[in-house]
Structures are given as C-alpha cells and as structure tokens.
Enzyme design. Sequence first.
Site, short mmCIF file in Angstrom:
data_model
loop_
_atom_site.label_atom_id
_atom_site.label_comp_id
_atom_site.label_asym_id
_atom_site.label_seq_id
_atom_site.Cartn_x
_atom_site.Cartn_y
_atom_site.Cartn_z
N GLY A 43 0.82 -1.21 0.00
CA GLY A 43 0.00 0.00 0.00
C GLY A 43 0.86 1.25 0.00
CG HIS A 44 3.26 2.22 3.39
ND1 HIS A 44 3.22 1.05 4.13
CD2 HIS A 44 2.70 3.18 4.16
CE1 HIS A 44 2.67 1.31 5.31
NE2 HIS A 44 2.34 2.58 5.35
#
Length: 310
Positions: A43-44
Amino acid sequence: MTLSDTQIQIFEEIFSFRNWRRKIGSENKLVGFIPTMGCLHEGHLSLIKQANQYCQIIVISIFVNPAQFAPSEDLDKYPRTLSDDLDKLSSLKCVDAVFLPKVEEIYPAGIPLEIKEQQGTFVEVKGKSHQMEGKTRPGFFRGVATVCTKLFNIIQPDNVFFGQKDVQQCVIIRNMIRDLHFPIEMHVGDTVREKDGLAMSSRNKYLTPEMRKVAITLYQSLIETKKAFENNIRDRKNLLDPAFELIERVTKENEAQKLGFSIKLDYLSLTDPDTLEEIDRIKEKGAILSGALYVGSTRLIDNILFNCKL
C-alpha cells in the site's frame, strides 16, 4: 547518511533536511511526500509509485507518532522494521530522501500520551474528527493533524499522497490543507488489498494464522452492502443489515470453534462524503461506507466509496 547504491539521502535532523531541501528548491523540481509510520507494505509502495508519476523528487518520512496513540494503545509494540523498509525503498529506485526524525525534535515540549498532560502546539480539525474512528480513538486525529502539519512545514512538499484505507484521515487532511492554506496538492491512492480482499495494513502482522482466516470478515461485510447498493437499495437499514448479519454469523461461528480469540464489531458507518455525518439514505453526492472490527486485540479498518471521490 547515504545509501550509496541508490543515492537515497537519509536525514535524522530537521536542520540537515532543510539544508538539502533548500538546494532542491533551487532546481525548481516538484517534491512529492508520503508520510508513514514505517513497516512498509505494498500500500505504501503504491503511493510512492503514484508520486513518481507526478513529481521529480520523492521524500518519505518514517516516524511512529506518539501523539496519535492513547495510553492503552500499541505504541510500544507497533511494528518497527527500518532495515527492511529501507531495502524496499531502495528497490523502487525513485526515492530521493527518507526523513527519520526523533520524537524529541518533532515534539520539543515532550509528548506524554495523556492529552491532559501535553504541552505545546497541537492542531485539530473540528467537526470531522469526533465521529467514526474518532469515537473509539478520541485523540487520534488531533495527533495525525498535528504531526502532518509539522511534517508539511519541514518537508515543504508540492504534492502529498495518502491511501484511501484511512478514509477519514484523508478527509481531515484535505480540509486541514485548505484551512491552513498549505500550497500543497493532495492525492489519494486506492486501497491495496491481499488476494482475498483484506486491506493491507502494518497491523496485519499481529494476526495469527487462525485470525488471518477471519480477518476478511469486515471487507466481506462491506461487499454485502455494496451488493445491496448495486441492486438499487439506497436506505440505510437495508444497506447495512446484510453487513451486520454476516458479521454476526461469523462471530458466532468463531465462538463455537473456541479458537481462543474473539471477533467484535467496533462500528459500521454510512456517512456523507463531505461532512462525515451519518446519513439515512444515499443520495446523488454518494457516501462513505466504513467500519472497524476487532480480531482478537487487533483492530482492522476498511471502507468502500459509493459514487464519490476523496
């Protein structure tokens, strides 16, 4: 310090970062910033890749922010995986700098976890911080808004990137940027999920294999509401009832198996996308469906947007 193989600059002090930022400013390049608490996952990394499409300079911060943890929460055991994080950032080959500030520099007056004991300057976005996540974590968004204000001031980004998984945070930060007149454009990236739909989160590391099997319950409940929406149901009760029923069923099944942990719904929320107030019916402007579920002591959050954007 510098990672020589990738030329990622690593800064631990505000002064040294600002000297570097001043030089970058003279090059007239757009700076993209992704604030994180580390324990990086896909996600990051997707936000970093998104930033790389808009900006010539990419800055990441890794800072576990004490101000957004209550005394009873998991500050001490929050996953810290700096070496692995730096390896992941290096592999992307697009990150220019990582900011790793110390707590005492970000909070020079100190930061006890009890709000009544805190001194110094704090930022709060009124009207959007008390509901949804704010009911269970009443000081959380005060801490988020404060640290983001500090980081925006230090980093001086042109663009910032946040993930939709933290949907209320996105609404709050967008309002804060507007209200405090930051010259920043905000971008929101889609929630990145595991193959079975579980939203990626640093706290997923807390889940045992048995917990992981039922961790998708919250997402599955949101999908039940999505199905109702796709069948042209718009009233709150008939939208949310299928979600509540699924969670209740899985909770009872888990209790019957006696696996040594419980499942507990914290909340399901259907809100106006601008005000974040609860609504009785989805109208033209759409809605945010969000929720939080405890699997054991691990609190998972997720959301789906209906006909709206952040």
